[in-house]
Design a protein around this motif. Structure first.
Motif, PDB file in Angstrom:
ATOM      1  N   UNK A   1     -39.668  -5.143 -15.342  1.00 34.90           N
ATOM      2  CA  UNK A   1     -39.539  -6.563 -15.033  1.00 34.90           C
ATOM      3  C   UNK A   1     -39.609  -7.410 -16.297  1.00 34.90           C
ATOM      4  N   UNK A   2     -40.498  -7.042 -17.218  1.00 29.95           N
ATOM      5  CA  UNK A   2     -40.583  -7.730 -18.506  1.00 29.95           C
ATOM      6  C   UNK A   2     -39.262  -7.605 -19.255  1.00 29.95           C
TER       7      UNK A   2
ATOM      8  N   UNK B   1     -46.611 -13.401 -16.599  1.00 32.05           N
ATOM      9  CA  UNK B   1     -46.107 -14.763 -16.455  1.00 32.05           C
ATOM     10  C   UNK B   1     -44.658 -14.776 -16.962  1.00 32.05           C
ATOM     11  N   UNK B   2     -43.731 -14.544 -16.049  1.00 30.29           N
ATOM     12  CA  UNK B   2     -42.327 -14.422 -16.450  1.00 30.29           C
ATOM     13  C   UNK B   2     -41.728 -15.746 -16.897  1.00 30.29           C
ATOM     14  N   UNK B   3     -42.186 -16.857 -16.353  1.00 25.59           N
ATOM     15  CA  UNK B   3     -41.679 -18.158 -16.809  1.00 25.59           C
ATOM     16  C   UNK B   3     -42.040 -18.382 -18.278  1.00 25.59           C
ATOM     17  N   UNK B   4     -43.281 -18.087 -18.633  1.00 25.26           N
ATOM     18  CA  UNK B   4     -43.710 -18.256 -20.027  1.00 25.26           C
ATOM     19  C   UNK B   4     -42.967 -17.292 -20.943  1.00 25.26           C
ATOM     20  N   UNK B   5     -42.756 -16.068 -20.480  1.00 26.70           N
ATOM     21  CA  UNK B   5     -42.041 -15.073 -21.285  1.00 26.70           C
ATOM     22  C   UNK B   5     -40.596 -15.501 -21.522  1.00 26.70           C
ATOM     23  N   UNK B   6     -39.945 -16.017 -20.502  1.00 25.41           N
ATOM     24  CA  UNK B   6     -38.560 -16.491 -20.639  1.00 25.41           C
ATOM     25  C   UNK B   6     -38.484 -17.648 -21.635  1.00 25.41           C
TER      26      UNK B   6
ATOM     27  N   UNK C   1     -38.697  -9.806 -33.290  1.00 26.44           N
ATOM     28  CA  UNK C   1     -39.972 -10.251 -32.732  1.00 26.44           C
ATOM     29  C   UNK C   1     -40.433  -9.247 -31.675  1.00 26.44           C
ATOM     30  N   UNK C   2     -41.586  -8.597 -31.885  1.00 25.94           N
ATOM     31  CA  UNK C   2     -42.146  -7.728 -30.849  1.00 25.94           C
ATOM     32  C   UNK C   2     -42.911  -8.593 -29.847  1.00 25.94           C
ATOM     33  N   UNK C   3     -42.242  -9.010 -28.812  1.00 28.01           N
ATOM     34  CA  UNK C   3     -42.755 -10.075 -27.956  1.00 28.01           C
ATOM     35  C   UNK C   3     -44.075  -9.724 -27.279  1.00 28.01           C
ATOM     36  N   UNK C   4     -44.984 -10.701 -27.270  1.00 28.56           N
ATOM     37  CA  UNK C   4     -46.190 -10.587 -26.462  1.00 28.56           C
ATOM     38  C   UNK C   4     -45.804 -10.653 -24.987  1.00 28.56           C
ATOM     39  N   UNK C   5     -46.697 -10.189 -24.129  1.00 31.90           N
ATOM     40  CA  UNK C   5     -46.497 -10.297 -22.682  1.00 31.90           C
ATOM     41  C   UNK C   5     -47.482 -11.319 -22.135  1.00 31.90           C
ATOM     42  N   UNK C   6     -47.025 -12.507 -21.763  1.00 30.20           N
ATOM     43  CA  UNK C   6     -47.942 -13.518 -21.222  1.00 30.20           C
ATOM     44  C   UNK C   6     -48.455 -13.110 -19.835  1.00 30.20           C
TER      45      UNK C   6
END
Length: 302
Positions: A70-71, A32-37, A20-25
């Motif tokens: 950080x991401x 938004x690190x909480x959403x990314x986690x 999965x090539x993750x989106x960056x919220x």
């Protein structure tokens, strides 16, 4: 002869499967690190092979290196053991090698590296670009062949030459050349990962190793099952999953990536649809159509 700058050479890595090539919220302009986690943890539970951080789907071009780091830290934490490929790109050799040196210290499994954008170097220049990066990296290199974003076309012979480098192990194939894809798969020197989601079925049926699929943020369990069936040679069973997924795949790229998939995830309550300019959010009409797409239930055998 290749002389790697790092004291140890990266060991071969099996990249087979669904990545999965993750989106960056984003939230009010910030990551938004909480959403990314939460998103990363959810994808892990769905059975994906691993993640790509800070690729084009992750809007890496809109992130600073500090934000990228950080991401990556958030994804590594949430992945909790699943492999992570990190995107790294630039159009300046010196800056790119500095970035590679910084990423050498990160506990990642590979670097995803495209040609330099905007420059449009010759094939000899592309050979030099990837060779110097591979020499400098402690991590294996996945070539990101995506000419419609970079303006640079990697010819088959260039890729075959690069495949001889011990630290270049795979290609994310967005090249749009079916003959080149088939030749690379037949050669068996590079692991071929479908980067165009509509090519997953054909690429893997021909012997490709897997896929890096942005649309698999949605209906993830079906994508996981599809890739497993194709890897096992169970093409007829895979076809029954593939055709229902196609409307979702097409819709995911009907407007510029990753706006549609971000908006789709936002409607699921996983994150906000926010983008960084000049990217804009997907249209409501498209998202409504994406939400109406239904998948068949998965059987245990898949």
């Amino acid at each position: 002869m290749h002389s790697l700058t790092p004291t140890t050479q990266a060991t071969p890595t099996n990249l087979s499967g669904l990545w999965i090539p993750l989106v960056t919220p984003f939230h009010d302009g910030a990551v938004d690190h909480n959403a990314l986690h939460t998103l990363t943890a959810r994808m892990k539970l769905a059975g994906v092979t691993g993640f790509c951080a800070c690729g084009s789907t992750g809007e890496a071009a809109a992130l600073s290196h500090e934000e990228e780091d950080a991401v990556l830290a958030t994804i590594l934490n949430a992945a909790s053991g699943l492999p992570v490929i990190m995107g790294a790109s630039d159009c300046h050799m010196g800056r790119m090698l500095e970035r590679v040196e910084q990423l050498n210290a990160q506990p990642i499994n590979a670097l995803l590296v495209p040609p330099p954008s905007y420059i449009r170097p010759s094939q000899a220049g592309l050979l030099q670009w990837f060779t110097r990066i591979a020499d400098a990296s402690r991590h294996p290199i996945v070539i990101y062949d995506i000419p419609y974003r970079t303006g640079a076309t990697l010819e088959l012979q260039t890729l075959r030459t690069l495949a001889a480098h011990p630290n270049i192990i795979a290609i994310k194939d967005c090249g749009g050349d079916a003959a080149k894809t088939q030749a690379l798969i037949n050669d068996g020197q590079l692991q071929v990962l479908a980067g165009e989601d509509v090519q997953i079925f054909s690429s893997m049926s021909l012997g490709g190793s897997g896929a890096i699929a942005a649309s698999a943020h949605g209906h993830t369990e079906q994508f996981v099952a599809l890739v497993k069936l194709l890897a096992a040679g169970r093409v007829n069973e895979a076809r029954a999953l593939w055709y229902p997924l196609l409307p979702h795949i097409h819709a995911s790229f009907e407007e510029p990536n990753p706006a549609p998939i971000k908006a789709y995830l936002a409607r699921q309550g996983w994150m906000r649809a926010e983008m960084r300019a000049p990217m804009i959010e997907a249209s409501n009409a498209l998202v409504e159509r994406m939400l109406q797409i239904r998948m068949p239930e998965l059987r245990e055998a898949a």
